[in-house]
Design an enzyme around this catalytic site. Structure first.
Site, PDB file in Angstrom:
ATOM      1  N   LYS A 143      30.430  85.482  79.795  1.00 13.26           N
ATOM      2  CA  LYS A 143      31.469  84.454  79.789  1.00 13.26           C
ATOM      3  C   LYS A 143      32.543  84.694  80.853  1.00 13.26           C
ATOM      4  O   LYS A 143      33.342  83.815  81.139  1.00 13.26           O
ATOM      5  CB  LYS A 143      32.093  84.354  78.405  1.00 13.26           C
TER       6      LYS A 143
HETATM    7  C1  LIG Z   1      27.277  86.197  72.166  1.00  8.30           C
HETATM    8  C2  LIG Z   1      26.909  84.872  72.719  1.00  8.30           C
HETATM    9  N1  LIG Z   1      25.621  84.569  72.838  1.00  8.30           N
HETATM   10  C3  LIG Z   1      25.218  83.381  73.312  1.00  8.30           C
HETATM   11  C4  LIG Z   1      26.116  82.397  73.681  1.00  8.30           C
HETATM   12  C5  LIG Z   1      25.598  81.061  74.137  1.00  8.30           C
HETATM   13  O1  LIG Z   1      25.791  80.820  75.495  1.00  8.30           O
HETATM   14  P1  LIG Z   1      26.192  79.400  76.032  1.00  8.30           P
HETATM   15  O2  LIG Z   1      27.520  79.052  75.454  1.00  8.30           O
HETATM   16  O3  LIG Z   1      26.230  79.541  77.509  1.00  8.30           O
HETATM   17  O4  LIG Z   1      25.143  78.420  75.584  1.00  8.30           O
HETATM   18  C6  LIG Z   1      27.479  82.671  73.553  1.00  8.30           C
HETATM   19  C7  LIG Z   1      28.459  81.638  73.835  1.00  8.30           C
HETATM   20  O5  LIG Z   1      29.499  81.551  73.185  1.00  8.30           O
HETATM   21  C8  LIG Z   1      27.887  83.951  73.081  1.00  8.30           C
HETATM   22  O6  LIG Z   1      29.178  84.269  72.949  1.00  8.30           O
END
Ligand SMILES: Cc1ncc(COP(=O)(O)O)c(C=O)c1O
Length: 443
Positions: free
Chosen positions: A29
């Site tokens: 992120k």
């Molecule tokens: C630990 C974790 N895994 C997966 C995701 C999913 O990714 P995306 O938001 O890019 O779909 C997030 C998003 O908040 C996350 O924090």
């Protein structure tokens, strides 16, 4: 990029993971935090001395907080109360204000973490609400960085991309770039039970009945974020909380990858796909969003795992589907409407020889009644017979997925939750009681 060796032993082809905990905030992120902030600055939405307000499952908050420190902004984050305490502590450690909101309310409820973030944004002067769900700078960040990195690191040999889908930014940005290089690349989105994505992709229907609480953090949603481009995701695979949790622990122990919970979910789902469809020359990349430290109090804690029935056992337990299939009787669920009287509810309990009743309002499950509780209340107040069920009911029974196994189901039935509900493929709802579990165990 790290090659998986142990958990993929029975898979033909190569599986690599893109380990995102090497970013400064220990998650992927960081990429979107920087892009969302720089795009907002360029658009004049975020001005010097401003406040960044975001609803986040923790990782985006961390990325935003780090960028905010470097650029001199304040941060306020809203989180749902299912997020790990570690994530909350880390955000506070880097100077952010954190507001914890209830998980079990719909997104439009004023208490939800989406609504609280929006309200704060309206009320705080010179504030910026990045909204990672609908802000397309999220997808753009992965299109500009994760996609090209994976293409280069695999020397263009990648055939499949698998990733958990939450806001959709990482999967859609990355695969948009990759499909532009090679349109034959297949994308496998990992979803959770309790989320709307898979059914929406397959039927075009936003089915609220698919939504129920689950524990995996970061993936699956009860909304359709703008960053999820369903045309770019070729299919979804749903993974249970338990399967994701156990696989995450295996990644730590067998691969030396101390990663977060959604990483195990992504690997579990991706392997399920690869086992059926990958060929010798297949090269799958799975995105691993974050680091294991954020889950030390949960899936990396043996007692927490046991409490949730996430036992890494070799016993082949029956699941909810088996329990329903093996049950005698006509299988019709007996319910009572919230506006009916307690007297009518007692009639139903008696004539059906049952001990608990889900309470409905039309198609919605709004509460529950159990015979022992009604008896107790009637002794205290015999007039209760004419009272509406809505006045005395308890919270609704929890919905679980069809493939939850007996060991998991048994931990979910307790003195506060006397029964569970499960929805089958034909949209019929069934009840699972303690009696059903005992019968299944002795079968
Ligand atoms: C630990 C974790 N895994 C997966 C995701 C999913 O990714 P995306 O938001 O890019 O779909 C997030 C998003 O908040 C996350 O924090």
């Amino acid at each position: 990029m790290v090659r998986l060796n142990s958990v993929t032993k029975d898979i033909i082809g190569t599986i690599l993971v893109k380990v995102e905990y090497f970013n400064p905030g220990n998650s992927m992120k960081d990429r979107i935090a920087l892009t969302m902030i720089e795009d907002a600055e360029a658009a004049g939405i975020l001005k010097p001395g401003g406040t960044i307000i975001e609803g986040t499952s923790g990782n985006t908050g961390m990325g935003l907080a780090l960028v905010a420190i470097a650029k001199g902004y304040k941060c306020i984050f809203t989180l749902s109360d299912k997020q790990s305490q570690e994530k909350i502590d880390i955000l506070r450690a880097v100077g952010a204000e954190v507001i914890v909101c209830p998980t079990n309310v719909p997104p439009e409820d004023p208490r939800s973490y989406y609504s609280v973030a929006k309200k704060l944004n309206r009320e705080t002067p010179n504030s910026f609400y990045p909204n990672q769900y609908d802000n397309l700078s999220n997808t753009k960040a992965h299109y500009q960085t994760t996609g090209p990195e994976i293409w280069e690191q695999t020397e263009g040999k990648i055939t499949h991309l698998a990733a958990g889908v939450g806001t959709g930014g990482s999967m859609c940005g990355t695969v948009k770039y990759l499909k532009e290089q090679n349109p034959r690349i297949i994308s496998v989105g990992i979803d959770t039970y309790g989320s709307v994505f898979k059914k929406y992709k397959e039927t075009g229907e936003f089915d609220e009945k698919e939504v129920y609480p689950y524990l995996t953090e970061g993936i699956g949603e009860d909304i359709l974020p703008r960053n999820v481009d369903f045309d770019l995701i070729d299919m979804f695979i749903k993974v249970t909380d338990k399967d994701g949790a156990i696989m995450t622990r295996k990644l730590a122990r067998e691969e030396g990858l101390f990663v977060g919970w959604s990483c195990g979910s992504a690997v579990y789902g991706a392997i399920e796909y690869a086992r059926k469809h990958m060929e010798e020359d297949g090269l799958m990349v799975i995105i691993m969003p974050d680091h294991g430290t954020r889950y030390l109090g949960k899936i990396y804690n043996d007692n927490w795992m046991k409490d949730h029935g996430y036992v890494e056992s070799s016993i082949d337990y029956a699941n909810a589907r088996d329990i329903i299939r093996n049950r005698s009787g006509n299988g019709r669920l007996v319910t009572v409407e919230a506006r009916q009287t307690v007297g009518e509810a007692i009639q139903k309990l008696h004539s059906g020889s049952i001990s608990q009743l889900p309470v409905t309002e039309g198609d919605n499950f709004v509460g529950s009644l159990t015979d022992s509780k009604i008896l107790l209340q009637l002794i205290q107040n015999p007039e209760l017979r004419d009272t509406a069920v809505s006045e005395v009911m308890d919270p609704p029974f929890q919905f679980v997925a069809m493939d939850n196994t007996l060991d998991v189901l048994s931990t979910l039935i307790n003195k506060d939750n006397k029964a569970l509900l499960v929805r089958d493929e034909k949209d019929q709802v069934h009840i699972i009681t303690q009696h059903d579990l005992l019968m299944a165990m002795t079968r």
